[in-house]
Design a protein around this motif. Sequence first.
Motif, PDB file in Angstrom:
ATOM      1  N   PHE A  34       0.834  -1.204   0.000  1.00  0.00           N
ATOM      2  CA  PHE A  34       0.000   0.000   0.000  1.00  0.00           C
ATOM      3  C   PHE A  34       0.870   1.256   0.000  1.00  0.00           C
ATOM      4  O   PHE A  34       0.543   2.242  -0.670  1.00  0.00           O
ATOM      5  N   LEU A  35       1.977   1.217   0.741  1.00  0.00           N
ATOM      6  CA  LEU A  35       2.887   2.358   0.770  1.00  0.00           C
ATOM      7  C   LEU A  35       3.490   2.601  -0.605  1.00  0.00           C
ATOM      8  O   LEU A  35       3.598   3.748  -1.061  1.00  0.00           O
ATOM      9  N   ALA A  36       3.873   1.523  -1.299  1.00  0.00           N
ATOM     10  CA  ALA A  36       4.453   1.658  -2.634  1.00  0.00           C
ATOM     11  C   ALA A  36       3.446   2.186  -3.648  1.00  0.00           C
ATOM     12  O   ALA A  36       3.817   2.846  -4.626  1.00  0.00           O
ATOM     13  N   LEU A  37       2.157   1.906  -3.415  1.00  0.00           N
ATOM     14  CA  LEU A  37       1.107   2.373  -4.320  1.00  0.00           C
ATOM     15  C   LEU A  37       0.619   3.779  -3.970  1.00  0.00           C
ATOM     16  O   LEU A  37      -0.341   4.264  -4.580  1.00  0.00           O
ATOM     17  N   GLY A  38       1.252   4.402  -2.982  1.00  0.00           N
ATOM     18  CA  GLY A  38       0.874   5.754  -2.606  1.00  0.00           C
ATOM     19  C   GLY A  38      -0.343   5.835  -1.714  1.00  0.00           C
ATOM     20  O   GLY A  38      -0.973   6.901  -1.612  1.00  0.00           O
ATOM     21  N   GLN A  39      -0.673   4.734  -1.043  1.00  0.00           N
ATOM     22  CA  GLN A  39      -1.826   4.700  -0.149  1.00  0.00           C
ATOM     23  C   GLN A  39      -1.359   4.693   1.305  1.00  0.00           C
ATOM     24  O   GLN A  39      -0.231   4.298   1.606  1.00  0.00           O
ATOM     25  N   ASP A  40      -2.243   5.147   2.173  1.00  0.00           N
ATOM     26  CA  ASP A  40      -1.965   5.072   3.607  1.00  0.00           C
ATOM     27  C   ASP A  40      -1.998   3.596   4.031  1.00  0.00           C
ATOM     28  O   ASP A  40      -3.041   2.939   3.882  1.00  0.00           O
ATOM     29  N   PRO A  41      -0.881   3.029   4.526  1.00  0.00           N
ATOM     30  CA  PRO A  41      -0.863   1.596   4.866  1.00  0.00           C
ATOM     31  C   PRO A  41      -1.916   1.214   5.898  1.00  0.00           C
ATOM     32  O   PRO A  41      -2.565   0.171   5.761  1.00  0.00           O
ATOM     33  N   LEU A  42      -2.089   2.046   6.929  1.00  0.00           N
ATOM     34  CA  LEU A  42      -3.070   1.714   7.961  1.00  0.00           C
ATOM     35  C   LEU A  42      -4.490   1.746   7.405  1.00  0.00           C
ATOM     36  O   LEU A  42      -5.315   0.867   7.709  1.00  0.00           O
ATOM     37  N   ALA A  43      -4.776   2.722   6.564  1.00  0.00           N
ATOM     38  CA  ALA A  43      -6.107   2.797   5.959  1.00  0.00           C
ATOM     39  C   ALA A  43      -6.341   1.621   5.021  1.00  0.00           C
ATOM     40  O   ALA A  43      -7.430   1.041   4.991  1.00  0.00           O
ATOM     41  N   GLY A  44      -5.297   1.248   4.266  1.00  0.00           N
ATOM     42  CA  GLY A  44      -5.424   0.107   3.357  1.00  0.00           C
ATOM     43  C   GLY A  44      -5.663  -1.194   4.102  1.00  0.00           C
ATOM     44  O   GLY A  44      -6.521  -2.000   3.720  1.00  0.00           O
ATOM     45  N   LEU A  45      -4.913  -1.414   5.176  1.00  0.00           N
ATOM     46  CA  LEU A  45      -5.099  -2.635   5.965  1.00  0.00           C
ATOM     47  C   LEU A  45      -6.460  -2.643   6.656  1.00  0.00           C
ATOM     48  O   LEU A  45      -7.069  -3.710   6.828  1.00  0.00           O
ATOM     49  N   ALA A  46      -6.930  -1.463   7.058  1.00  0.00           N
ATOM     50  CA  ALA A  46      -8.250  -1.395   7.682  1.00  0.00           C
ATOM     51  C   ALA A  46      -9.341  -1.786   6.692  1.00  0.00           C
ATOM     52  O   ALA A  46     -10.296  -2.492   7.044  1.00  0.00           O
ATOM     53  N   VAL A  47      -9.188  -1.351   5.443  1.00  0.00           N
ATOM     54  CA  VAL A  47     -10.156  -1.723   4.410  1.00  0.00           C
ATOM     55  C   VAL A  47     -10.138  -3.229   4.188  1.00  0.00           C
ATOM     56  O   VAL A  47     -11.186  -3.861   4.010  1.00  0.00           O
ATOM     57  N   PHE A  48      -8.963  -3.812   4.221  1.00  0.00           N
ATOM     58  CA  PHE A  48      -8.828  -5.240   3.942  1.00  0.00           C
ATOM     59  C   PHE A  48      -9.291  -6.107   5.111  1.00  0.00           C
ATOM     60  O   PHE A  48      -9.972  -7.120   4.909  1.00  0.00           O
ATOM     61  N   PHE A  49      -8.917  -5.753   6.328  1.00  0.00           N
ATOM     62  CA  PHE A  49      -9.096  -6.671   7.446  1.00  0.00           C
ATOM     63  C   PHE A  49     -10.131  -6.225   8.477  1.00  0.00           C
ATOM     64  O   PHE A  49     -10.542  -7.049   9.306  1.00  0.00           O
ATOM     65  N   TRP A  50     -10.532  -4.960   8.471  1.00  0.00           N
ATOM     66  CA  TRP A  50     -11.483  -4.523   9.477  1.00  0.00           C
ATOM     67  C   TRP A  50     -12.856  -4.214   8.882  1.00  0.00           C
ATOM     68  O   TRP A  50     -13.887  -4.613   9.442  1.00  0.00           O
ATOM     69  N   GLU A  51     -12.876  -3.536   7.742  1.00  0.00           N
ATOM     70  CA  GLU A  51     -14.162  -3.146   7.149  1.00  0.00           C
ATOM     71  C   GLU A  51     -15.099  -4.336   6.919  1.00  0.00           C
ATOM     72  O   GLU A  51     -16.289  -4.228   7.192  1.00  0.00           O
ATOM     73  N   PRO A  52     -14.613  -5.493   6.429  1.00  0.00           N
ATOM     74  CA  PRO A  52     -15.545  -6.611   6.209  1.00  0.00           C
ATOM     75  C   PRO A  52     -16.153  -7.183   7.488  1.00  0.00           C
ATOM     76  O   PRO A  52     -17.128  -7.926   7.405  1.00  0.00           O
ATOM     77  N   MET A  53     -15.583  -6.862   8.651  1.00  0.00           N
ATOM     78  CA  MET A  53     -16.050  -7.479   9.890  1.00  0.00           C
ATOM     79  C   MET A  53     -16.718  -6.512  10.855  1.00  0.00           C
ATOM     80  O   MET A  53     -17.087  -6.903  11.959  1.00  0.00           O
ATOM     81  N   LYS A  54     -16.905  -5.266  10.446  1.00  0.00           N
ATOM     82  CA  LYS A  54     -17.325  -4.273  11.439  1.00  0.00           C
ATOM     83  C   LYS A  54     -18.825  -4.276  11.705  1.00  0.00           C
ATOM     84  O   LYS A  54     -19.275  -3.647  12.659  1.00  0.00           O
ATOM     85  N   ASP A  55     -19.618  -4.981  10.878  1.00  0.00           N
ATOM     86  CA  ASP A  55     -21.052  -5.049  11.144  1.00  0.00           C
ATOM     87  C   ASP A  55     -21.591  -6.411  10.732  1.00  0.00           C
ATOM     88  O   ASP A  55     -20.878  -7.228  10.135  1.00  0.00           O
ATOM     89  N   ALA A  56     -22.848  -6.645  11.049  1.00  0.00           N
ATOM     90  CA  ALA A  56     -23.459  -7.953  10.774  1.00  0.00           C
ATOM     91  C   ALA A  56     -23.547  -8.232   9.285  1.00  0.00           C
ATOM     92  O   ALA A  56     -23.361  -9.375   8.843  1.00  0.00           O
ATOM     93  N   ARG A  57     -23.811  -7.220   8.477  1.00  0.00           N
ATOM     94  CA  ARG A  57     -23.902  -7.434   7.039  1.00  0.00           C
ATOM     95  C   ARG A  57     -22.553  -7.869   6.471  1.00  0.00           C
ATOM     96  O   ARG A  57     -22.480  -8.746   5.611  1.00  0.00           O
ATOM     97  N   GLY A  58     -21.488  -7.239   6.948  1.00  0.00           N
ATOM     98  CA  GLY A  58     -20.159  -7.616   6.485  1.00  0.00           C
ATOM     99  C   GLY A  58     -19.809  -9.042   6.877  1.00  0.00           C
ATOM    100  O   GLY A  58     -19.243  -9.795   6.077  1.00  0.00           O
ATOM    101  N   LEU A  59     -20.148  -9.420   8.101  1.00  0.00           N
ATOM    102  CA  LEU A  59     -19.885 -10.792   8.534  1.00  0.00           C
ATOM    103  C   LEU A  59     -20.703 -11.793   7.721  1.00  0.00           C
ATOM    104  O   LEU A  59     -20.229 -12.894   7.415  1.00  0.00           O
ATOM    105  N   ALA A  60     -21.917 -11.409   7.355  1.00  0.00           N
ATOM    106  CA  ALA A  60     -22.741 -12.293   6.531  1.00  0.00           C
ATOM    107  C   ALA A  60     -22.117 -12.478   5.147  1.00  0.00           C
ATOM    108  O   ALA A  60     -22.106 -13.590   4.601  1.00  0.00           O
ATOM    109  N   GLU A  61     -21.584 -11.401   4.577  1.00  0.00           N
ATOM    110  CA  GLU A  61     -20.923 -11.515   3.276  1.00  0.00           C
ATOM    111  C   GLU A  61     -19.676 -12.390   3.369  1.00  0.00           C
ATOM    112  O   GLU A  61     -19.352 -13.142   2.440  1.00  0.00           O
TER     113      GLU A  61
END
Length: 355
Positions: A34-61
Amino acid sequence: MFRLEARPAPSALMSWCSPVLALLLTVLCGALLFLALGQDPLAGLAVFFWEPMKDARGLAELGVKVAPLLLIAVGLAICYRANVYNIGAEGQFVLGAVSGGAAGLYFDDAGMSGAGVVALVLLAGAAGGMAWAAITAFLRDRYNASEILVSLMLVYIAQLLLSYLVYGALKDPEGFNFPQSKMLSEALLLPILVGGTRLHLGIVFALLAALGGWLFLSRSAAGFRLRVGGMAPAAARYAGFSARASLWTSMLLCGALAGLAGVCEVLGPLGQLTPSVSPGYGFAAIIVAYVGRLHPLGVIFSSFIMALFYIGGELAQSRLGLPSAITGVFQGVLLFALLACDVLIHYQLRLSRRK
């Protein structure tokens, strides 16, 4: 110069911890990517590993993605424990979707529905995957053909067969010339477990398959013979265990589970046959099986991680503007990290001086 020297006694504890270490290395490599692609590493990892699990709909997906991965990975774990290297679960998945989808369309056109009809459609999908796996087993048994090459080549035949059907015999006549079958009736789809989501009964089948696979390998005589044949073929032959039985048992079980995963996709989130019925579940499940240490219960953890990669990759495309290949990159990094950890578990680096 460095050389690898075999360890006298590899650590059993580290063998089970290596998937966790491999995941941590994947997260680290992902941050650097993510750093090499010019993205914030913490924000990128949050999208990958936290966003899918933060609510019931995400866990269902996540559950929707876990179901096919877990079903296929359980079958592959059984195959690989028997020393049968089935690489063609993707083709068996596609044939399960084709045979189950065709059966569902037939019953739908006949106006038939109900739990019994859905069960028949599921059986048709499992039978389709099993029949496709039987081709590989027959060629390996009769002609000693490599199951790696045969099963892999059959993947492309299965995909072309699917395309032929959705462009031809199974094409929806009212679908504006799109290559897809008509939508199945609501009564033929798998029940939704959580209202307002797409989580369907397939996740229950997957968890039962993991439990059944564990019981088969660890609590049955057939599973014991299969494991002995995989670990020590010479000892298995001396004990009178049949290598042919292990080959056919493992391949047919794997094909049935992959076919069941395929038909569950058709009766679940898709509701129809399309050329892209699988985003590569059969190949991703190979990584899932090895990260789960070829254990039917261990693959529950690894299938969840792989599902995170799928959902996280989709979110990274929509929110960060990253290419679709980001999912495959994370999958590949996880596999290579696991292989590196396993090498260092069995071997140690030694500095060798040239004379």
